[in-house]
Design a protein around this motif. Structure first.
Motif, PDB file in Angstrom:
ATOM      1  N   ALA A 276      -6.831   0.634   1.820  1.00  0.00           N
ATOM      2  CA  ALA A 276      -7.306   1.286   0.602  1.00  0.00           C
ATOM      3  C   ALA A 276      -8.832   1.215   0.524  1.00  0.00           C
ATOM      4  CB  ALA A 276      -6.683   0.639  -0.635  1.00  0.00           C
TER       5      ALA A 276
ATOM      6  N   ARG B 259       0.499   5.719   0.208  1.00  0.00           N
ATOM      7  CA  ARG B 259      -0.443   6.782   0.535  1.00  0.00           C
ATOM      8  C   ARG B 259      -0.060   8.061  -0.199  1.00  0.00           C
ATOM      9  NH1 ARG B 259       0.101   7.273   6.194  1.00  0.00           N
ATOM     10  NH2 ARG B 259      -1.897   6.350   6.739  1.00  0.00           N
TER      11      ARG B 259
ATOM     12  N   SER C  34      -3.385   3.563  -2.426  1.00  0.00           N
ATOM     13  CA  SER C  34      -3.497   2.612  -3.529  1.00  0.00           C
ATOM     14  C   SER C  34      -2.503   1.491  -3.298  1.00  0.00           C
ATOM     15  CB  SER C  34      -3.239   3.306  -4.860  1.00  0.00           C
ATOM     16  OG  SER C  34      -2.011   3.996  -4.817  1.00  0.00           O
TER      17      SER C  34
ATOM     18  N   ALA D 205       0.842  -1.199   0.000  1.00  0.00           N
ATOM     19  CA  ALA D 205       0.000   0.000   0.000  1.00  0.00           C
ATOM     20  C   ALA D 205       0.878   1.249   0.000  1.00  0.00           C
ATOM     21  CB  ALA D 205      -0.891   0.000   1.233  1.00  0.00           C
TER      22      ALA D 205
END
Lengths: 210, 164
Positions: free
Chosen positions: B46, B7, B55, B5
C-alpha cells in the motif's frame, strides 16, 4: 420562481430560463436525471408540509414482525455482496446459494404494472415518511441516508412508469436502460451518466439491462 | 489489529511496485486479487503503490452500530415492499412481447433488489460475519425450512466464525 428536482436537486429557475415552469411541455424531463415534471417542487415550499404528512400516514403503516422468504432472500444476497467486497469468494457463493433458495420459495407475483405503481405510490406516501420519522427521532444518520437514496430511486421508478404509460415503447426505442449498481437509480440514454445523481458514484458503476 | 491488503482493480495501473516490495509474493496473482492466505498485512504494498489502489482492511471488523427497533421495523417495511416490487417487475419483464417494457421492468426489478439490500443493511444486516447474521444462519440450520441447503449454511457458519 424556482423549482427543484426532488431526485437530483436540479434547479429550474423560471427567471433565467425565460419560460414559466407550468408552460414546459408535459414530456419535458429533468436535465439532471431524466425525471418527469411532476417530480419537481416549488423551492419556497421545500421543508414544509412534511410534518403533517407524518401525522396522517404513520398510523396506517403495518409493522413487519417476521422475516419472510422474500426478505430473507434480500438479507442473504446483501450479505453475499458484503462478502464479495471483502474478497471472501466462498462465503459470497454460499450466501448467494441461500439467497437463491429463499427466492425460489417466495409466493409468485402477477405481472401487474398497476399493482407495481400502487406499491411505489404507497411507499412514497406512507412508508418513506414513517421511516423518516423514526430515523430522525433516533438520530440514525445511516438509516436516514439509506432511506433518502431509496426514496429518490422510488421517485424515478414512479416517474419512469408514468412516462411509459404516456409514451409507450417510443420512450425506450433505440435507448439503453442503465441501473446504478450502488443505489438502484435508473437512467435511460445512450450512455451511462457521468455520475449517479442520487448516490454520486462514477458512471462505470452503472450496468445496462440487455 | 490484524490486517490484510486488498487491491482496487479499477484504480490499479499495473505499475507493479507492490510486486517488488511484497515479502511473500501475495500481490502477484493471475487474477490480480491479493492472495489473503499469503498476505501478512505488513502494508509495504500500500505504501509503494503510486496509484493508491491498495488498502489494508482489518481481518476482524467491529460490531455494527446498535439499531433502534422502530428504525429497523420501518426500514424492513420498506424492504418488504421493494421485494414485492422486484417480484412483480420480474414477472412483467418475463411476460409479453414489448421489448422496451421488458428492459424497463428488468431494470426496476434490479433496482428494487439493490435498494432493498441497502435498507436491510441499515436495519442490522451490514456485515456478513456479524453476530446477527451468524445467529440467523444458526437458527435456520437448527429449524430448516423444507429443502433448505443445511450443509451450505453449516459450512458458511464455520467460515464466518473465524472472522467473527
Amino acid at each position: 420562481m424556482k423549482y427543484i428536482c426532488s431526485i437530483c436537486g436540479y434547479v429550474y429557475d423560471e427567471e433565467a430560463e425565460g419560460v414559466p415552469f407550468d408552460s414546459l411541455p408535459d414530456d419535458w424531463t429533468c436535465p439532471g436525471c431524466g425525471a418527469e415534471k411532476a417530480m419537481f417542487d416549488p423551492q419556497e415550499e421545500s421543508g414544509t408540509g412534511l410534518a403533517g404528512s407524518f401525522e396522517r400516514h404513520v398510523s396506517g403503516v403495518a409493522t413487519m414482525t417476521k422475516l419472510t422468504p422474500a426478505i430473507l432472500s434480500i438479507v442473504f444476497s446483501n450479505l453475499a455482496r458484503g462478502s464479495g467486497k471483502q474478497y471472501q469468494g466462498e462465503e459470497e457463493r454460499l450466501y448467494g446459494e441461500i439467497s437463491s433458495y429463499f427466492s425460489s420459495i417466495c409466493d409468485g407475483e402477477e405481472a401487474d404494472l398497476g399493482m407495481l405503481q400502487t406499491l411505489v405510490a404507497e411507499d412514497l406516501a406512507q412508508r418513506f415518511p414513517a421511516a423518516l420519522e423514526s430515523a430522525q427521532e433516533r438520530g440514525d444518520r445511516g438509516a436516514l441516508r439509506a432511506r433518502l437514496w431509496a426514496e429518490k430511486v422510488s421517485r424515478i421508478v414512479s416517474s419512469l412508469l408514468s412516462r411509459y404509460g404516456r409514451e409507450g415503447e417510443a420512450m425506450l426505442e433505440g435507448r439503453q436502460v442503465w441501473v446504478c449498481s450502488v443505489c438502484g437509480f435508473i437512467h435511460i440514454g445512450d450512455d451511462a451518466p457521468g455520475m449517479c445523481p442520487v448516490c454520486k458514484v462514477p458512471g462505470w458503476k452503472f450496468d445496462s439491462v440487455s | 489489529m490484524e490486517r490484510k491488503a486488498v487491491r482496487n482493480l479499477r484504480l490499479c495501473t499495473k505499475d507493479c511496485l507492490c510486486l517488488y516490495v511484497c515479502p511473500t509474493g501475495a500481490s502477484d496473482t493471475e487474477d490480480s486479487v491479493i492472495d489473503v492466505d499469503r498476505c501478512i498485512g505488513c502494508g509495504q504494498c500500500a505504501d509503494a503503490c503510486p496509484s493508491g489502489a491498495i488498502s489494508l482492511v482489518p481481518v476482524k471488523y467491529p460490531r455494527q452500530q446498535e439499531k433502534d427497533e422502530d428504525v429497523v421495523s420501518s426500514l424492513m417495511d420498506l424492504a418488504a415492499s421493494r421485494a414485492r416490487q422486484e417480484a412483480i417487475a420480474e414477472a412483467v419483464g418475463e411476460s409479453g412481447d414489448r421489448e422496451g417494457l421488458r428492459r424497463l421492468a428488468l431494470a426496476i426489478a434490479r433496482s428494487s433488489r439493490i435498494s432493498a439490500e441497502d435498507l436491510v443493511r441499515e436495519a442490522g444486516f451490514m456485515l456478513p460475519q456479524s453476530d446477527g447474521a451468524i445467529d440467523l444462519l444458526r437458527s435456520l440450520v437448527e429449524n430448516p425450512p423444507v429443502s433448505f441447503p443445511v450443509e451450505s449454511a453449516r459450512r458458511l457458519v464455520s467460515l464466518l466464525e473465524r472472522r467473527r
